[in-house]
Design an enzyme around this catalytic site. Sequence first.
Site, PDB file in Angstrom:
ATOM      1  CG  HIS A   1      -1.472   3.109  -4.184  1.00  0.00           C
ATOM      2  ND1 HIS A   1      -0.767   3.093  -3.006  1.00  0.00           N
ATOM      3  CD2 HIS A   1      -0.641   2.624  -5.144  1.00  0.00           C
ATOM      4  CE1 HIS A   1       0.456   2.626  -3.251  1.00  0.00           C
ATOM      5  NE2 HIS A   1       0.557   2.334  -4.536  1.00  0.00           N
TER       6      HIS A   1
ATOM      7  CG  ASN B   1       2.044   5.709  -7.592  1.00  0.00           C
ATOM      8  OD1 ASN B   1       2.053   6.932  -7.495  1.00  0.00           O
ATOM      9  ND2 ASN B   1       1.516   4.926  -6.663  1.00  0.00           N
TER      10      ASN B   1
ATOM     11  CB  SER C   1       9.818  -4.392  -4.654  1.00  0.00           C
ATOM     12  OG  SER C   1       9.633  -3.784  -3.386  1.00  0.00           O
TER      13      SER C   1
ATOM     14  N   GLY D   1       7.545  -0.970  -1.753  1.00  0.00           N
ATOM     15  CA  GLY D   1       8.624  -0.179  -1.160  1.00  0.00           C
ATOM     16  C   GLY D   1       9.506  -0.956  -0.198  1.00  0.00           C
TER      17      GLY D   1
HETATM   18  P1  13P Z   1       7.449   0.322  -5.235  1.00  0.00           P
HETATM   19  O1  13P Z   1       7.719  -0.055  -6.670  1.00  0.00           O
HETATM   20  O2  13P Z   1       8.305   1.462  -4.764  1.00  0.00           O
HETATM   21  O3  13P Z   1       7.500  -0.868  -4.341  1.00  0.00           O
HETATM   22  O4  13P Z   1       5.954   0.877  -5.169  1.00  0.00           O
HETATM   23  C1  13P Z   1       4.931   0.134  -5.731  1.00  0.00           C
HETATM   24  C2  13P Z   1       3.704   0.937  -5.764  1.00  0.00           C
HETATM   25  O5  13P Z   1       3.097   1.185  -4.734  1.00  0.00           O
HETATM   26  C3  13P Z   1       3.234   1.439  -7.059  1.00  0.00           C
HETATM   27  O6  13P Z   1       1.952   1.954  -6.970  1.00  0.00           O
END
Ligand code: 13P
Length: 249
Positions: A95, A9, A213, A173
């Site tokens: 999401h 994503n 993450s 994130g």
């Molecule tokens: P990260 O892998 O950056 O934590 O994001 C996860 C995410 O929201 C994927 O849809």
Amino acid sequence: MRKTIIAGNWKMNKTIAESVSLVKELKKISADVRNREIIVCPAFTSLSAVAAELKSSNIKVGAQNMHFEKNGAFTGEISALMLKDIPVDYVILGHSERRHVFGEGDELINKKVKAALLNGLNSIFCVGETLKERESGKTKDVIGNQVLKGLKDVSKKDIRKVVIAYEPVWAIGTGKTAAPEQAEEAHLFIRKLLGKIFDDNTSNSVSILYGGSVKPDNIKELIAKENIDGALVGGASLDAKIFYQIIKC
Ligand code: 13P
């Protein structure tokens, strides 16, 4: 047998040129991957160019959102019909950033899931609890509710076109991944709930991805769990080589 899926994503990142350059590299290095489905989900502006570049490759294309109506006065929105026209194979729905930053609720997400199905689009339907909800012992209530409401009126036949992504909000994130056992517990809970809504056979055919993450150094442990069928990757999908390390884990 459930499909193993690694989806990227890209969120609100990359120009058209940057997107095409990423998938050109990804296409080359992952050309021999056969045992898992690879999906990239660029921003709307890059979808056409990326879909053209990936035509007849082993990489599928997904959008990050859509509106549930076919067309009409919905300034700034994109419909399932428009996505099919590109064409894309998947759309991410519900999401956590749509839920928490843009205020999307379960009812709206359910309309989107049904509209995607009606138009023959596969969806990646996301659920997940916040840190506050986890700490107050509400994880299962929250994700159970999101699954029940988000998949309301979805048929046994149609659920096979839905992939579920469990993304705990506190792990997105933040560099803080859920422990594999924590993720597996949530995945098993979702699988059992799908068994109750549909039946065990149907539930066992739905891929449930983990997101939050995911990196090359934690994917192995996660994917080793029985009910973790792949990953929805944010930040680490923005670099072809790093994403490929996750794909081939
Ligand atoms: P990260 O892998 O950056 O934590 O994001 C996860 C995410 O929201 C994927 O849809």
